[in-house]
Scaffold this active site. Structure first.
Site, PDB file in Angstrom:
ATOM      1  N   LYS A 141      -1.278  -8.049  -3.444  1.00  0.00           N
ATOM      2  CA  LYS A 141      -2.026  -7.168  -2.534  1.00  0.00           C
ATOM      3  C   LYS A 141      -2.331  -5.884  -3.292  1.00  0.00           C
ATOM      4  O   LYS A 141      -1.426  -5.258  -3.845  1.00  0.00           O
ATOM      5  CB  LYS A 141      -1.169  -6.884  -1.295  1.00  0.00           C
ATOM      6  CG  LYS A 141      -1.682  -5.811  -0.375  1.00  0.00           C
ATOM      7  CD  LYS A 141      -0.551  -4.864   0.059  1.00  0.00           C
ATOM      8  CE  LYS A 141       0.024  -4.159  -1.134  1.00  0.00           C
ATOM      9  NZ  LYS A 141       1.005  -3.114  -0.853  1.00  0.00           N
ATOM     10  N   ASP A 201       4.315  -4.503   5.078  1.00  0.00           N
ATOM     11  CA  ASP A 201       3.187  -5.064   4.319  1.00  0.00           C
ATOM     12  C   ASP A 201       3.020  -6.566   4.523  1.00  0.00           C
ATOM     13  O   ASP A 201       2.056  -7.143   4.030  1.00  0.00           O
ATOM     14  CB  ASP A 201       3.463  -4.890   2.810  1.00  0.00           C
ATOM     15  CG  ASP A 201       2.860  -3.629   2.279  1.00  0.00           C
ATOM     16  OD1 ASP A 201       2.195  -2.910   3.044  1.00  0.00           O
ATOM     17  OD2 ASP A 201       3.051  -3.363   1.073  1.00  0.00           O
TER      18      ASP A 201
END
Ligand code: C5P
Length: 283
Positions: free
Chosen positions: A8, A135
């Site tokens: 990410k 996250d």
């Protein structure tokens, strides 16, 4: 059965506030790729985890990997006993600002949702994901997204042009809580982004007006970040360089995959790097 767990990358990361429990409110445009771990499952015995890959050693001392925690959280949510021989191929650097552990946990949830025949919705998987870290929800779909709240409020990203990313890590792990603690200065406003970008150049121009509000604090804790950013920025075709997440991995944004790959091969051998297009999540 196997699932990709792509890195990410936070193209910007504004710290917009702080909650009473100490977690920070964020605004970020997250994209995925160009490197990934993989999580696979084989066999129907008691749940277990084997770790391989270039960065497996960094997890050896960890008693409770996020992949196993994800398996247990999913089993508990649906009231079954977890099963399956899980394997994590750890190809992303550990504690490096590209959500490797979060991506692994999300990949494990997707994988076991299939393997255990649960058919849970994306929304339900995101709820379970949030128990594992701020996250993790955005990594469930691994598609470009705008992150708000502490990371769990996921809204559509602007329509992106074709871009390529270079990721570079200097080889020092950085613990996210210590970077947040070292951050100084006021809170930022959320970024003002359009609904679509016509080109990589236009995208980079808007993103240059944004920031990673953790970059200064991370660079204090890990000075090589400054050299990494300078090295990325000196490469031909680099439209924007910035740190991702809480560091120390930094990215370069390119319009051409070949330029990003040439830049990767110009990085010092002691640094980890990877280059390519964004990850295309399966539909
Ligand atoms: O949720 P996760 O385990 O990934 O977060 C690790 C740490 O990072 C938290 O304990 C907190 O100190 C910090 N953090 C934060 N604000 C966020 C996300 C993480 O302060 N939005």
């Amino acid at each position: 059965m196997r699932e990709q767990a792509p890195a990410k990358v936070n193209l910007h990361l504004h710290v917009t506030g702080r909650r009473a429990d100490g977690y920070h409110l964020l605004d970020s445009l997250a994209v995925f790729g160009p490197a990934a771990d993989t999580v696979s499952v084989d066999g129907a015995g008691r749940v277990s985890l084997e770790v391989g890959g270039a960065f497996a050693g960094g997890l050896a001392a960890e008693p409770d990997n996020l992949v196993l925690r994800a398996a247990r959280a999913l089993a508990e949510a649906v009231g079954i006993r977890p099963w399956g021989g899980l394997r994590l191929e750890k190809l992303l650097p550990i504690a490096s600002g590209i959500g490797g552990g979060s991506a692994d946990a999300a990949a494990a949830l997707r994988l076991l949702n299939r393997a255990w025949g649960l058919k849970l919705s994306t929304a339900r998987l995101r709820e379970i994901a949030l128990q594992l870290g701020a996250d993790v929800p955005v990594c469930i779909e691994s598609r470009p997204a705008r992150m708000g709240g502490i990371g769990e409020m996921i809204t559509p990203a602007p329509k992106l042009p074709a871009i390529a990313l270079l990721l570079v890590n200097p080889g020092e792990a950085l613990a996210t809580p210590s970077v947040f603690r070292a951050r100084e200065g006021d809170f930022s406003a959320p970024a003002n982004l359009p609904e679509a970008w016509p080109s990589a150049a236009a995208m980079a121009e808007d993103l240059r007006r944004c920031d990673n509000d953790l970059e200064a604090a991370a660079t204090c804790l890990c000075p090589p970040i400054a050299a990494v950013l300078a090295a990325i920025g000196a490469q031909r075709g680099c439209l924007l360089m910035r740190m991702s997440g809480s560091g120390a991995t930094c990215f370069g944004l390119f319009s051409r995959v070949e330029d990003a790959q040439a830049a990767a091969s110009a990085m010092p051998a002691a640094w980890w790097s990877s280059a390519g297009p964004l990850y295309e999540a399966p539909v």
